[in-house]
Design a protein around this motif. Structure first.
Motif, mmCIF file in Angstrom:
data_model
loop_
_atom_site.group_PDB
_atom_site.id
_atom_site.type_symbol
_atom_site.label_atom_id
_atom_site.label_comp_id
_atom_site.label_asym_id
_atom_site.label_seq_id
_atom_site.Cartn_x
_atom_site.Cartn_y
_atom_site.Cartn_z
ATOM 1 N N ARG A 93 1.590 4.009 -3.287
ATOM 2 C CA ARG A 93 1.070 5.376 -3.103
ATOM 3 C C ARG A 93 2.411 6.361 -3.276
ATOM 4 O O ARG A 93 2.157 7.700 -3.691
ATOM 5 C CB ARG A 93 0.128 5.549 -2.007
ATOM 6 C CG ARG A 93 -1.188 5.111 -2.254
ATOM 7 C CD ARG A 93 -1.771 4.353 -1.054
ATOM 8 N NE ARG A 93 -3.346 4.072 -1.431
ATOM 9 C CZ ARG A 93 -3.384 3.027 -2.111
ATOM 10 N NH1 ARG A 93 -2.367 2.191 -2.378
ATOM 11 N NH2 ARG A 93 -4.257 2.497 -2.417
ATOM 12 N N TYR A 104 0.774 -1.197 0.013
ATOM 13 C CA TYR A 104 -0.005 -0.031 0.045
ATOM 14 C C TYR A 104 0.756 1.450 -0.080
ATOM 15 O O TYR A 104 0.545 2.222 -0.796
ATOM 16 C CB TYR A 104 -0.922 -0.084 1.329
ATOM 17 C CG TYR A 104 -1.617 1.258 1.177
ATOM 18 C CD1 TYR A 104 -3.167 1.302 0.755
ATOM 19 C CD2 TYR A 104 -1.324 2.393 2.100
ATOM 20 C CE1 TYR A 104 -3.688 2.292 0.874
ATOM 21 C CE2 TYR A 104 -2.093 3.569 2.364
ATOM 22 C CZ TYR A 104 -3.230 3.612 1.744
ATOM 23 O OH TYR A 104 -4.041 4.719 1.905
ATOM 24 N N ASP A 163 -3.045 2.897 9.398
ATOM 25 C CA ASP A 163 -4.391 3.118 10.010
ATOM 26 C C ASP A 163 -5.442 2.030 9.431
ATOM 27 O O ASP A 163 -6.386 1.476 9.693
ATOM 28 C CB ASP A 163 -4.857 4.611 9.998
ATOM 29 C CG ASP A 163 -4.514 5.442 10.929
ATOM 30 O OD1 ASP A 163 -3.857 4.866 12.000
ATOM 31 O OD2 ASP A 163 -4.549 6.561 10.779
ATOM 32 N N ARG A 164 -5.047 1.863 8.072
ATOM 33 C CA ARG A 164 -5.658 1.105 7.245
ATOM 34 C C ARG A 164 -5.391 -0.377 7.451
ATOM 35 O O ARG A 164 -6.514 -1.122 7.788
ATOM 36 C CB ARG A 164 -5.349 1.342 5.705
ATOM 37 C CG ARG A 164 -5.837 0.049 4.639
ATOM 38 C CD ARG A 164 -5.263 0.596 3.165
ATOM 39 N NE ARG A 164 -5.934 -0.461 2.302
ATOM 40 C CZ ARG A 164 -5.459 -1.654 1.771
ATOM 41 N NH1 ARG A 164 -4.060 -1.974 2.577
ATOM 42 N NH2 ARG A 164 -5.897 -2.340 0.953
ATOM 43 N N LYS A 184 2.061 11.231 5.630
ATOM 44 C CA LYS A 184 0.903 11.036 5.782
ATOM 45 C C LYS A 184 0.322 9.593 5.190
ATOM 46 O O LYS A 184 -0.587 9.167 5.473
ATOM 47 C CB LYS A 184 0.018 12.079 5.057
ATOM 48 C CG LYS A 184 0.009 13.423 6.099
ATOM 49 C CD LYS A 184 -0.920 14.629 5.344
ATOM 50 C CE LYS A 184 -0.553 15.657 6.356
ATOM 51 N NZ LYS A 184 -1.481 16.966 5.560
ATOM 52 N N ILE A 185 1.164 9.343 3.968
ATOM 53 C CA ILE A 185 0.813 7.966 3.283
ATOM 54 C C ILE A 185 1.101 6.981 4.425
ATOM 55 O O ILE A 185 0.446 5.940 4.515
ATOM 56 C CB ILE A 185 1.612 7.927 2.134
ATOM 57 C CG1 ILE A 185 1.105 9.023 1.300
ATOM 58 C CG2 ILE A 185 1.697 6.551 1.384
ATOM 59 C CD1 ILE A 185 2.168 8.954 -0.056
ATOM 60 N N CYS A 186 2.262 6.938 4.934
ATOM 61 C CA CYS A 186 2.504 5.870 5.994
ATOM 62 C C CYS A 186 1.574 5.793 7.157
ATOM 63 O O CYS A 186 0.923 4.862 7.508
ATOM 64 C CB CYS A 186 3.950 6.151 6.505
ATOM 65 S SG CYS A 186 5.566 5.779 5.324
ATOM 66 N N MET A 187 0.928 6.967 7.597
ATOM 67 C CA MET A 187 0.274 7.114 8.594
ATOM 68 C C MET A 187 -1.058 6.432 8.179
ATOM 69 O O MET A 187 -1.861 5.641 8.993
ATOM 70 C CB MET A 187 -0.008 8.421 9.162
ATOM 71 C CG MET A 187 1.260 9.038 9.902
ATOM 72 S SD MET A 187 1.147 10.943 9.987
ATOM 73 C CE MET A 187 -0.311 11.125 11.019
ATOM 74 N N ALA A 188 -1.537 6.748 7.086
ATOM 75 C CA ALA A 188 -2.759 6.121 6.245
ATOM 76 C C ALA A 188 -2.683 4.830 6.208
ATOM 77 O O ALA A 188 -3.713 4.062 6.440
ATOM 78 C CB ALA A 188 -3.068 6.807 4.901
ATOM 79 N N GLY A 189 -1.487 4.346 5.741
ATOM 80 C CA GLY A 189 -1.417 2.939 5.670
ATOM 81 C C GLY A 189 -1.247 1.925 6.737
ATOM 82 O O GLY A 189 -2.039 1.082 7.257
ATOM 83 N N ALA A 206 6.162 7.353 9.243
ATOM 84 C CA ALA A 206 4.984 7.841 9.816
ATOM 85 C C ALA A 206 5.143 8.684 11.011
ATOM 86 O O ALA A 206 4.360 9.834 11.357
ATOM 87 C CB ALA A 206 4.162 6.370 10.328
#
Length: 294
Positions: free
Chosen positions: A185, A181, A214-215, A207-212, A202
């Protein structure tokens, strides 16, 4: 003093060492599995390890933890993925006992890790323990009163294949899924990323790492909730390399699990992280051997 040889066969490395009759792990060693060479080669490698210990002194038995689906009664591998060619059908128990005249027991590696946690780890003292191992895929183990629940055909708790709304559990919530993921991205290849880098960035605000993360946590919460609704464990234990990020992950996963469970169940389900790390397979293999032979 009685000594038992414990061996943990993973896709990357084989760990092995001696455990004494007081359940103490005396030493550990590690060599590459060379999985690509296949099942017959690995069997010979294991025989070599056993032979080397017999030359040093008396060994009372051989306890093996292994990747793949294991029939603990027959002592053989009955299914394995392509990572280890020709592994299915490998008869460790029969071969070791015939060659060395020593009792031998073998169990699946995730089951061994779960048993180790239930007996002397984060689940010690609990009657029903579910252990989830998150890594390349996702594996599960249910331990009830100190005994592994195998199911009718020794295929219980293959929870990585659970079907969630967006796909298989391990295709959504494993470390592999997290790395894919994040890499996609960023427009990078997966080789450029690993769990350690993702968590580091993160914490630095990526933000991409944080979103990953959380996903992944969201899917873990849903999958764990499904397990809890079926098995109603007293303790859920999370293991695998990525779970070393306990400080970040534990509050997030606890919240995700609570969000997916009815309060009456959420309040009675304890969430813990694994205590046994690299030695879990060896320790659990010994406990499995002990349950059957001692």
């Amino acid at each position: 003093m009685t000594h038992y040889l414990a061996i943990d066969i993973g896709g990357t490395n084989i760990k092995y060492g001696l455990i004494d009759e007081r359940d103490q792990l005396l030493e550990t060693h590690e060599i590459p599995t060379e999985a690509y060479k296949g099942g017959p080669y690995i069997l010979q490698k294991i025989k070599g390890i056993v032979a080397s210990y017999i030359d040093k002194g008396p060994v009372a038995g051989v306890a093996i933890s292994s990747a793949g689906m294991v029939d603990p009664d027959k002592g053989e591998i009955f299914y394995s993925g392509p990572q280890i060619p020709n592994y299915a059908g490998t008869q460790f128990k029969k071969e070791i006992e015939a060659t060395f005249d020593l009792p031998c027991e073998i169990e699946n590696d995730v089951n061994c890790a779960g048993l180790a946690e239930a007996v002397s780890g984060s689940g010690q003292g609990a009657g029903i323990v579910f252990c989830l191992t998150i890594g390349t895929g996702i594996g599960g183990c249910l331990v009830i009163d100190g005994q592994i629940f195998h199911g009718f055909s020794n295929s219980a708790c293959e929870v990585g294949y659970f079907h969630l709304q967006d796909g298989a559990f391990q295709d959504l919530a494993s470390t592999t899924a997290l790395i894919q993921y994040v890499a996609e991205r960023h427009g990078d290849s997966v080789e450029q990323w690993n769990g350690r880098r993702i968590f580091k960035e993160a914490t630095e605000g990526n933000k991409i790492c944080m979103a990953g993360i959380d996903r992944m946590v969201g899917y873990l919460g849903k999958g764990l909730a499904n397990i809890c609704y079926v098995a109603n464990p007293e303790v859920v234990i999370l293991g695998g390399g990525i779970m070393g990020q306990e400080a970040i992950l534990k509050p997030k996963i606890r919240q995700a699990l609570q969000d997916a469970l009815v309060p009456s169940l959420a309040d009675k389900t304890q969430l813990e992280f694994a205590q046994h790390q690299n030695t879990a397979g060896m320790v659990g293999a010994y406990y499995h051997f002990k349950n059957r032979q001692i």
